[in-house]
Design an enzyme around this catalytic site. Structure first.
Site, mmCIF file in Angstrom:
data_model
loop_
_atom_site.group_PDB
_atom_site.id
_atom_site.type_symbol
_atom_site.label_atom_id
_atom_site.label_comp_id
_atom_site.label_asym_id
_atom_site.label_seq_id
_atom_site.Cartn_x
_atom_site.Cartn_y
_atom_site.Cartn_z
ATOM 1 N N TYR A 1 0.840 -1.195 0.000
ATOM 2 C CA TYR A 1 0.000 0.000 0.000
ATOM 3 C C TYR A 1 0.879 1.250 0.000
ATOM 4 O O TYR A 1 1.719 1.429 0.879
ATOM 5 C CB TYR A 1 -0.919 0.005 1.223
ATOM 6 C CG TYR A 1 -1.782 1.243 1.308
ATOM 7 C CD1 TYR A 1 -1.652 2.140 2.358
ATOM 8 C CD2 TYR A 1 -2.707 1.539 0.296
ATOM 9 C CE1 TYR A 1 -2.430 3.277 2.425
ATOM 10 C CE2 TYR A 1 -3.482 2.681 0.354
ATOM 11 C CZ TYR A 1 -3.342 3.547 1.415
ATOM 12 O OH TYR A 1 -4.114 4.677 1.473
ATOM 13 N N HIS B 1 -4.691 5.239 -2.759
ATOM 14 C CA HIS B 1 -5.869 6.090 -2.913
ATOM 15 C C HIS B 1 -5.471 7.379 -3.600
ATOM 16 O O HIS B 1 -4.411 7.945 -3.300
ATOM 17 C CB HIS B 1 -6.479 6.443 -1.544
ATOM 18 C CG HIS B 1 -7.138 5.282 -0.889
ATOM 19 N ND1 HIS B 1 -6.519 4.539 0.090
ATOM 20 C CD2 HIS B 1 -8.361 4.714 -1.076
ATOM 21 C CE1 HIS B 1 -7.338 3.570 0.493
ATOM 22 N NE2 HIS B 1 -8.464 3.650 -0.210
#
Lengths: 654, 164
Positions: free
Chosen positions: B75, B114
């Site tokens: 991530y 994101h």
């Protein structure tokens, strides 16, 4: 053996037997192993004898070995015997073509060019350095600013770069390639430094803020911003920016030291010590460690900081520490004597001896000495630890605290030494019979520990004017070019009443720099002293009369003052000093002179001179009332808004 | 004099230069990160790097390992570069570094991150490296507008099967 031959040659050369020396080294060329020294000496001797062709060849070889050596370059140019400046420039240019990366050659060429050649040359040079991002570029070009033309050329060029880069990312609109963003960054930093040099604080801050916004992770702009605030007089703000810089790279000792120095300048001594502790040896008081390492800048800055806080004990202690280091360095030369006899490093040894003779002429010593002299003068004027009008009245209590601190430090140092001795004794298996409780302990290796320097003891001296001579004599001999030396000397001799020495000091001060602001006041005091203390000895009386006539024709000090004032209308400290002098003669006129100072056109006054006058006013010269002081501050504040010393009490936020 | 090629190099993050990362993130990203973020980032080793352009810090990347639903994913918490230095290869160097790590390790299933839906520049950048928009998280951001974020993911497994 080769060393001995070179030594022989150097003696001959010093003795003036140039030809002999030259023949000698040529004869023994094969035996002499130190090729560089041989070439260097041969070249110098050829030039002294006027044999330019040989000298030229030799220096060419030397420059090839080391193109950065300014002396070789200078001698080479001399050897070419240029008739005009044009020819000299031509020589430089050829050298530059051969050694394009050499800084020394570039500087030499820059010094020689002017006008259009200068512009072309410096344009190319700056572009290359800005593109690469060389931080000291400004410092290098600073020396060219003595010439107003060159300064305006450089200024124009860099402003041009800035606009061009903003518009089309090129240094000039005709340039072929686009520049990387770092070039723009360095141009901004350069412009900020340029405005800072001219003391145009607003513009400097504008550009440096732009640089910081552009690349906030680059450390240099923060350092420059701190420096700008330092020049603006706001040390607290400067410290803030230095801390920003330091935090970006906590492993950088240079940033740590710079930050500590700024903290000391701002008067934050404890914080500075805490900072230094990050890089000094563990388990040892950082101040002691720095002292052991003979870290001079820390001592001079600490001494200054202590003096400004009127902490006489601490400042004296630091000054004496500095003196002790110099004594140590001087004593080191005794260690070299047997060494150089064994190793035959004779030329280096002679060089060292010459250095040691000039040692106390070094800046570090004179800085420390000045603080010491000022402190002793204060001690003499106010022996009971009374302070000036605005100072804190706690200096007595401080000295007591300081005394306790010193004693506890001493005890700690002794305990530590005792532990070391005991450990050594155990190792050697000797029975402990030595008394290690005395101050002057003798360790098992026979070393004598000198008694620690205790500031509080020094402050109690009954004879400050005698103690001060220890600092005054070396700087009078070795730093005569600095006018402060002579003004301080006058202050000391005035209190001692030595007329001839007073006269000598004033004459030297005038000779060094006739605009030194203290001169009018000193001269007036001198005239007054001489008239009040007639000398009995005929010979001395005659000398005094003659000298006084030379300094102040006809004894008319008022006329002298008028003339001086007329010559220095645009100087604030000089005007102030004349005012003080006139007030000294006739104290009824004090008010008038004070008002003259208050009405001064501060646009013409530099910041340091405003601070100088402020300090004197606060100490009581011209007897200002608190309203007068507030008025003075207000006027200067309009001119220098960033300096906190001139803000009104209610406006100070930090 | 020809313009020298820009040198983008990567450097390790240490407690001494941590402040550089903080300053960078403050300037580049509209969201702020708390002290725990910076404490954790010192522990992830090669998953956090500073990017140097001609020896000046201009960019950085901070990642962590995500183990959910039995899958090991990388991530990306932050990857950014100062404004004046974009389109100079800094982002590419940082992302290449991450791809290299995942390849050498061999056990990563995917990389994901994101992105604010209004950030076209970022979306295009990641798409060039083979990232695809997988999902939209409404109100992902608390204090900025638009508050929605895309989930961009790059599948590292050979097969084209989408793992949900």
């Amino acid at each position: 053996f080769s060393e001995l031959l070179m030594y022989e040659a150097s003696i001959m050369a010093e003795g003036g037997k140039t030809e002999c020396a030259l023949d000698h080294i040529y004869k023994h060329r094969a035996a002499i192993v130190d090729v560089e020294a041989w070439l260097s000496m041969a070249g110098d001797l050829h030039i002294k004898l006027g044999q330019m062709r040989e000298a030229g060849l030799i220096f060419e070889r030397l420059i090839q070995r080391n193109p950065e050596n300014k002396e070789y370059i200078g001698q080479f140019i001399k050897a070419q015997q240029p008739e005009t400046e044009e020819e000299a420039l031509g020589v430089c240019m050829k050298l530059h073509e051969k050694y394009p990366r050499s800084e020394a050659v570039t500087v030499c060429t820059l010094n020689m060019c002017s006008g259009e050649t200068f512009r072309a040359f410096v344009d190319k040079y700056m572009q290359r350095q800005l593109r690469k991002g060389v931080p000291p570029l400004f410092n290098m070009l600073k020396h060219q600013f003595n010439d107003a033309d060159k300064m305006s050329i450089i200024s124009e060029l860099v402003h041009g770069y800035c606009k061009s880069l903003e518009a089309c990312q090129k240094f000039h609109s005709e340039s072929e390639e686009e520049e990387l963003p770092t070039s723009y960054l360095h141009v901004l930093i350069f412009l900020a430094q340029l405005f800072d040099y001219k003391r145009d604080i607003q513009e400097a801050l504008y550009y440096i803020d732009k640089a910081i916004t552009h690349t906030p992770t680059y450390i240099d702009p923060y350092l420059v911003k701190g420096k700008i605030y330092k020049h603006a007089g706001n040390m607290v703000e400067a410290v803030h920016w230095l801390e920003e810089a330091r935090n970006l790279d906590l492993a950088d000792r240079y940033l740590n030291c710079k930050s500590a120095k700024y903290l000391l300048r701002a008067g934050m001594r404890e914080r500075a010590e805490e900072l230094c502790a990050l890089f000094t040896r563990e388990n040892q008081n950082p101040v002691d460690n720095l002292n052991e390492m003979q870290c001079m800048w820390f001592l001079t800055e600490s001494a200054n900081a202590a003096y400004n806080k009127q902490d006489w004990a601490a400042s004296l202690q630091k000054c004496h520490e500095i003196e002790k280091h110099f004594v140590d360095i001087v004593e080191d030369q005794f260690d070299f004597h047997p060494y150089s006899m064994r190793k035959m490093t004779l030329r280096a040894y002679i060089g060292l001896l010459k250095l040691e003779d000039q040692l106390r002429g070094h800046d570090f010593y004179s800085k420390g000495a000045k603080v010491a002299i000022n402190t002793y003068l204060h001690l003499h004027d106010q022996p009971n630890g009374q302070t000036n009008g605005h100072g804190n009245g706690e200096s007595d209590g401080l000295t007591e605290k300081e005394l306790k601190k010193q004693l506890s430090k001493q005890k700690r140092a002794e305990k530590w030494k005792k532990k070391q001795d005991e450990a050594k004794e155990q190792q050697q298996g000797t029975t402990g019979g030595k008394d290690t409780q005395k101050k002057n302990t003798t360790g098992t290796d026979g070393e004598v520990v000198a008694p620690p320097i205790v500031g509080a003891e020094l402050v109690k001296t009954e004879t400050p004017l005698e103690d001060v001579m220890k600092f005054l004599d070396p700087i009078r001999t070795l730093s005569p070019q600095c006018p402060d030396t002579h003004t301080l000397a006058f202050e000391v001799f005035y209190r001692k009443g030595k007329i001839l020495l007073m006269i000598q000091s004033i004459k030297r001060a005038i000779r060094t720099n006739p605009s030194t602001p203290e001169i009018p006041l000193h001269l007036t005091k001198l005239c007054d002293y001489v008239s009040k203390h007639p000398e009995s000895d005929e010979l001395v009386k005659g000398i005094i009369a003659e000298e006084m006539e030379g300094l102040v024709p006809g004894g008319k000090i008022a006329a002298w003052l008028d003339k001086y004032a007329a010559e220095h209308t645009s100087g604030l400290p000089q005007t102030f000093s004349v005012g003080c002098a006139r007030a000294f003669i006739d104290s009824n006129t004090t008010r008038t002179h004070l008002e003259a100072v208050l009405k001064f056109d501060f646009c013409k006054a530099t910041l340091p001179s405003c601070l100088y006058v402020l300090e004197k006013l606060q100490a009581g010269s011209l007897k200002p009332s608190s309203e007068d002081l507030a008025l003075y501050k207000k006027h200067v504040h309009q001119r220098y808004p960033l300096c906190p010393s001139f803000k009104q009490e209610k406006d100070i936020k930090r | 004099m020809p313009v020298p090629k820009p040198r983008v190099e990567l450097g390790d993050l240490t407690q001494h230069n941590l402040q550089q990362l903080k300053v960078l993130n403050q300037v580049v990203f509209p969201v702020s990160y708390n002290d725990k973020f910076y404490k954790d980032v010192l522990e992830v080793g090669e998953l956090a790097k500073l990017a140097y352009f001609n020896d000046i810090v201009v960019g950085a990347v901070c990642c962590r390992i995500d183990n959910t639903d039995g899958l090991k994913k990388l991530y990306i918490m932050t990857l950014g570069c100062l404004g004046p230095y974009r389109r100079c290869g800094v982002g590419r160097t940082l992302l290449d570094h991450l791809l290299k790590i995942t390849k050498e390790d061999g056990n990563y299933d995917a990389i994901f991150l994101h992105v604010q839906i209004s950030n076209d520049e970022a979306i295009k950048f990641y798409e060039k490296f083979g990232f695809k928009i997988r999902d939209t998280r409404k109100d992902y951001y608390k204090r900025i507008e638009p508050a929605d974020a895309y989930v961009l993911e790059k599948n590292l497994r050979e097969s084209d099967e989408f793992m949900v």
